[in-house]
Design a protein around this motif. Structure first.
Motif, PDB file in Angstrom:
ATOM      1  N   PHE A 240     -34.970   7.983 -47.031  1.00  0.00           N
ATOM      2  CA  PHE A 240     -33.588   7.531 -47.694  1.00  0.00           C
ATOM      3  C   PHE A 240     -32.248   7.849 -46.472  1.00  0.00           C
ATOM      4  CE2 PHE A 240     -36.159   9.092 -51.195  1.00  0.00           C
ATOM      5  CZ  PHE A 240     -36.242   7.805 -51.983  1.00  0.00           C
ATOM      6  N   SER A 241     -31.339   6.782 -46.790  1.00  0.00           N
ATOM      7  CA  SER A 241     -30.037   6.955 -45.816  1.00  0.00           C
ATOM      8  C   SER A 241     -28.969   6.773 -46.910  1.00  0.00           C
ATOM      9  CB  SER A 241     -30.421   5.904 -44.970  1.00  0.00           C
ATOM     10  OG  SER A 241     -30.362   4.474 -45.447  1.00  0.00           O
ATOM     11  N   PRO A 242     -28.422   7.700 -47.498  1.00  0.00           N
ATOM     12  CA  PRO A 242     -27.535   7.653 -48.427  1.00  0.00           C
ATOM     13  C   PRO A 242     -26.235   7.902 -47.711  1.00  0.00           C
ATOM     14  CG  PRO A 242     -28.338  10.109 -48.588  1.00  0.00           C
ATOM     15  CD  PRO A 242     -29.396   9.162 -47.769  1.00  0.00           C
ATOM     16  N   LEU A 243     -25.136   7.447 -48.281  1.00  0.00           N
ATOM     17  CA  LEU A 243     -23.675   7.584 -47.639  1.00  0.00           C
ATOM     18  C   LEU A 243     -23.508   9.071 -47.397  1.00  0.00           C
ATOM     19  CD1 LEU A 243     -21.035   6.240 -46.552  1.00  0.00           C
ATOM     20  CD2 LEU A 243     -20.399   6.629 -49.090  1.00  0.00           C
ATOM     21  N   ILE A 244     -22.988   9.528 -46.475  1.00  0.00           N
ATOM     22  CA  ILE A 244     -22.842  11.050 -46.128  1.00  0.00           C
ATOM     23  C   ILE A 244     -21.382  10.881 -45.527  1.00  0.00           C
ATOM     24  CG2 ILE A 244     -23.476  13.076 -45.225  1.00  0.00           C
ATOM     25  CD1 ILE A 244     -26.269  12.353 -44.772  1.00  0.00           C
ATOM     26  N   ARG A 245     -20.587  11.896 -46.332  1.00  0.00           N
ATOM     27  CA  ARG A 245     -19.129  11.942 -45.615  1.00  0.00           C
ATOM     28  C   ARG A 245     -19.138  13.504 -45.534  1.00  0.00           C
ATOM     29  NH1 ARG A 245     -18.948   7.746 -44.427  1.00  0.00           N
ATOM     30  NH2 ARG A 245     -17.575   5.923 -45.077  1.00  0.00           N
ATOM     31  N   ALA A 246     -18.680  13.875 -44.404  1.00  0.00           N
ATOM     32  CA  ALA A 246     -18.374  15.129 -43.914  1.00  0.00           C
ATOM     33  C   ALA A 246     -16.723  15.609 -43.959  1.00  0.00           C
ATOM     34  CB  ALA A 246     -18.818  15.114 -42.382  1.00  0.00           C
ATOM     35  N   GLY A 247     -16.676  16.802 -44.865  1.00  0.00           N
ATOM     36  CA  GLY A 247     -15.590  17.313 -44.883  1.00  0.00           C
ATOM     37  C   GLY A 247     -15.377  18.318 -45.806  1.00  0.00           C
TER      38      GLY A 247
ATOM     39  N   GLY B 110     -34.520   5.984 -58.409  1.00  0.00           N
ATOM     40  CA  GLY B 110     -33.600   4.683 -58.045  1.00  0.00           C
ATOM     41  C   GLY B 110     -32.176   4.705 -58.159  1.00  0.00           C
ATOM     42  N   ALA B 111     -31.569   5.576 -57.927  1.00  0.00           N
ATOM     43  CA  ALA B 111     -29.946   5.781 -57.773  1.00  0.00           C
ATOM     44  C   ALA B 111     -29.550   5.319 -56.415  1.00  0.00           C
ATOM     45  CB  ALA B 111     -29.322   6.860 -58.153  1.00  0.00           C
ATOM     46  N   THR B 112     -28.389   4.953 -56.318  1.00  0.00           N
ATOM     47  CA  THR B 112     -27.556   4.749 -54.941  1.00  0.00           C
ATOM     48  C   THR B 112     -26.756   5.945 -55.037  1.00  0.00           C
ATOM     49  OG1 THR B 112     -27.640   2.308 -54.980  1.00  0.00           O
ATOM     50  CG2 THR B 112     -25.931   3.381 -53.541  1.00  0.00           C
ATOM     51  N   VAL B 113     -26.988   6.878 -53.653  1.00  0.00           N
ATOM     52  CA  VAL B 113     -26.400   8.017 -53.850  1.00  0.00           C
ATOM     53  C   VAL B 113     -25.324   8.095 -52.591  1.00  0.00           C
ATOM     54  CG1 VAL B 113     -26.775  10.506 -53.552  1.00  0.00           C
ATOM     55  CG2 VAL B 113     -28.513   9.101 -54.835  1.00  0.00           C
ATOM     56  N   ALA B 114     -24.347   9.078 -52.879  1.00  0.00           N
ATOM     57  CA  ALA B 114     -23.408   9.305 -51.804  1.00  0.00           C
ATOM     58  C   ALA B 114     -23.268  10.923 -51.921  1.00  0.00           C
ATOM     59  CB  ALA B 114     -22.219   8.694 -51.952  1.00  0.00           C
ATOM     60  N   VAL B 115     -23.262  11.560 -50.642  1.00  0.00           N
ATOM     61  CA  VAL B 115     -23.039  12.918 -50.544  1.00  0.00           C
ATOM     62  C   VAL B 115     -22.170  13.428 -49.751  1.00  0.00           C
ATOM     63  CG1 VAL B 115     -25.793  13.159 -51.215  1.00  0.00           C
ATOM     64  CG2 VAL B 115     -24.952  13.336 -48.805  1.00  0.00           C
ATOM     65  N   THR B 116     -21.656  14.552 -50.183  1.00  0.00           N
ATOM     66  CA  THR B 116     -20.480  14.925 -49.007  1.00  0.00           C
ATOM     67  C   THR B 116     -21.348  16.241 -48.359  1.00  0.00           C
ATOM     68  OG1 THR B 116     -19.494  16.756 -50.661  1.00  0.00           O
ATOM     69  CG2 THR B 116     -18.760  14.374 -50.584  1.00  0.00           C
ATOM     70  N   GLY B 117     -20.706  16.891 -47.357  1.00  0.00           N
ATOM     71  CA  GLY B 117     -21.301  18.458 -47.070  1.00  0.00           C
ATOM     72  C   GLY B 117     -20.298  18.620 -45.672  1.00  0.00           C
ATOM     73  N   LEU B 118     -20.383  19.938 -45.460  1.00  0.00           N
ATOM     74  CA  LEU B 118     -19.540  20.711 -44.174  1.00  0.00           C
ATOM     75  C   LEU B 118     -20.036  19.931 -43.077  1.00  0.00           C
ATOM     76  CD1 LEU B 118     -19.249  24.396 -45.345  1.00  0.00           C
ATOM     77  CD2 LEU B 118     -17.590  22.884 -45.274  1.00  0.00           C
ATOM     78  N   PRO B 119     -19.054  19.497 -42.244  1.00  0.00           N
ATOM     79  CA  PRO B 119     -19.379  18.864 -40.740  1.00  0.00           C
ATOM     80  C   PRO B 119     -20.586  19.602 -40.434  1.00  0.00           C
ATOM     81  CG  PRO B 119     -17.016  19.255 -40.879  1.00  0.00           C
ATOM     82  CD  PRO B 119     -17.250  19.935 -42.147  1.00  0.00           C
ATOM     83  N   ALA B 120     -20.820  20.793 -39.991  1.00  0.00           N
ATOM     84  CA  ALA B 120     -21.936  21.517 -39.586  1.00  0.00           C
ATOM     85  C   ALA B 120     -23.436  21.029 -40.225  1.00  0.00           C
ATOM     86  CB  ALA B 120     -21.710  23.108 -39.375  1.00  0.00           C
ATOM     87  N   ASP B 121     -23.158  20.691 -41.271  1.00  0.00           N
ATOM     88  CA  ASP B 121     -24.459  20.287 -42.175  1.00  0.00           C
ATOM     89  C   ASP B 121     -24.832  18.808 -42.283  1.00  0.00           C
ATOM     90  OD1 ASP B 121     -24.699  23.028 -42.628  1.00  0.00           O
ATOM     91  OD2 ASP B 121     -23.472  22.848 -44.646  1.00  0.00           O
ATOM     92  N   VAL B 122     -24.265  17.918 -41.670  1.00  0.00           N
ATOM     93  CA  VAL B 122     -24.278  16.556 -41.689  1.00  0.00           C
ATOM     94  C   VAL B 122     -25.606  15.967 -40.977  1.00  0.00           C
ATOM     95  CG1 VAL B 122     -23.236  14.445 -41.398  1.00  0.00           C
ATOM     96  CG2 VAL B 122     -22.060  15.921 -42.625  1.00  0.00           C
ATOM     97  N   ALA B 123     -25.598  16.389 -39.852  1.00  0.00           N
ATOM     98  CA  ALA B 123     -26.695  16.028 -38.939  1.00  0.00           C
ATOM     99  C   ALA B 123     -27.983  16.487 -39.823  1.00  0.00           C
ATOM    100  CB  ALA B 123     -26.343  16.473 -37.650  1.00  0.00           C
TER     101      ALA B 123
END
Ligand code: NAD
Length: 275
Positions: free
Chosen positions: A64-71, A40-53
């Protein structure tokens, strides 16, 4: 070698909560983020640019479609932007999982840059994110932070000065941050996984899981390697109210790795009591 198990969500324990998981596009971080979403959480994740897609596709396949930030977590500006984006979009942060880490494994051959990279991605970023979420958590009246450590924080391993010292630093960061944040009802703990089959391990095995999973599995009392989802459950426990009186400590999630003596699982020992 066992198949990747699935986990039954305990309940919607994290409904209304916002969680940030670094390195959440793959492996252990992905499993943690997915289980948080399923509870039930609202989730944001980070990942290396190559891993985001790939991460986005994996979350989408699970619905699910959490917020994903590449960096790069070693980039202070990126870390600040991620926290600010989560606050702008979701208004709060209740849970932080510091998970992304550098896997540089060097010893006598380690250069200063190897240590710098290990610490910049690891404990320095863990510390910065802890500082950044502390303010909103204080205002909200509390929060929970879990640092993903390792068995490597506690033992010697060959050619691992960089990784193991960075994980060792996570142990002290966890304790010190827990002490300073306790008055604000912010709990800080860590988990120390044993050998978990993720792509880094797969790389070390040259992709031959059938051969290496049973060999490396023998390092654990349970006689097998772990699965990412088996780290997620304990992390969610530490983030949840069920762990309301637990802070400043480490939870080994290592299949008995740290308790094994030199006899290992006993296959080669002919002493009383061994099989
Ligand atoms: N796999 C194991 O056996 C094992 C054992 C003990 C501890 N751990 C720890 O678990 C954590 C996750 O490891 P994993 O095996 O799931 O790795 P993984 O390679 O499967 O996933 C790593 C994730 O972190 C992200 N990441 C890596 N470096 C980053 C950086 N500089 N900036 C931003 N994101 C970055 C990647 O994009 C990915 O999402 C790490 O802290 C690792 O030390 C793993």
């Amino acid at each position: 070698m066992t198949k990747n198990p699935t986990r039954t969500p305990i309940a919607r324990r994290f409904k209304g909560k916002v969680a940030l998981v670094t390195g959440g596009t793959n492996g252990i971080g992905y499993a943690i983020a997915l289980e948080l979403l399923r509870e039930g959480a609202t989730v944001a994740v980070t990942g290396l640019p190559a891993d985001v897609a790939g991460g986005r596709a994996a979350f989408a396949a699970a619905g699910f479609s959490p917020l994903i930030r590449a960096g790069d977590m070693a980039d202070e500006t990126f870390c600040r932007r991620v926290v600010s984006d989560v606050l702008k979009l979701h208004g709060r942060i209740d849970c932080l999982v510091n998970n992304a880490f550098s896997f540089i494994a060097k010893g006598l051959d380690a250069a200063r840059e190897d240590f710098e990279r290990s610490f910049n991605v690891g404990p320095f970023a863990f510390a910065l994110l802890t500082q950044l979420v502390a303010e909103p958590m204080k205002k909200q009246g509390g929060g929970a932070i879990v640092n993903v450590s390792s068995i490597s924080a506690w033992i010697a391993q060959p050619n691992r000065w960089t990784y193991n010292t960075a994980k060792g630093a996570v142990a002290q960061l966890t304790r010190c941050a827990a002490l300073d944040l306790a008055p604000h009802k912010i709990r800080v703990n860590s988990v120390s996984p044993g050998w978990i089959w993720t792509r880094e391990v797969d790389k070390a095995a040259g992709g031959d899981r059938a051969k290496f999973d049973p060999i490396w599995g023998q390092f654990h009392m349970l006689g097998r390697m772990g699965h990412p989802v088996e780290i997620a459950g304990p992390v969610l426990f530490l983030l949840s109210n069920d762990a309301s009186f637990i802070t400043g400590t480490d939870l080994p999630v290592d299949g008995g790795y740290n308790g094994l003596g030199p006899e290992g699982l006993g296959q080669n020992t002919k002493i009383a009591g061994s099989k």
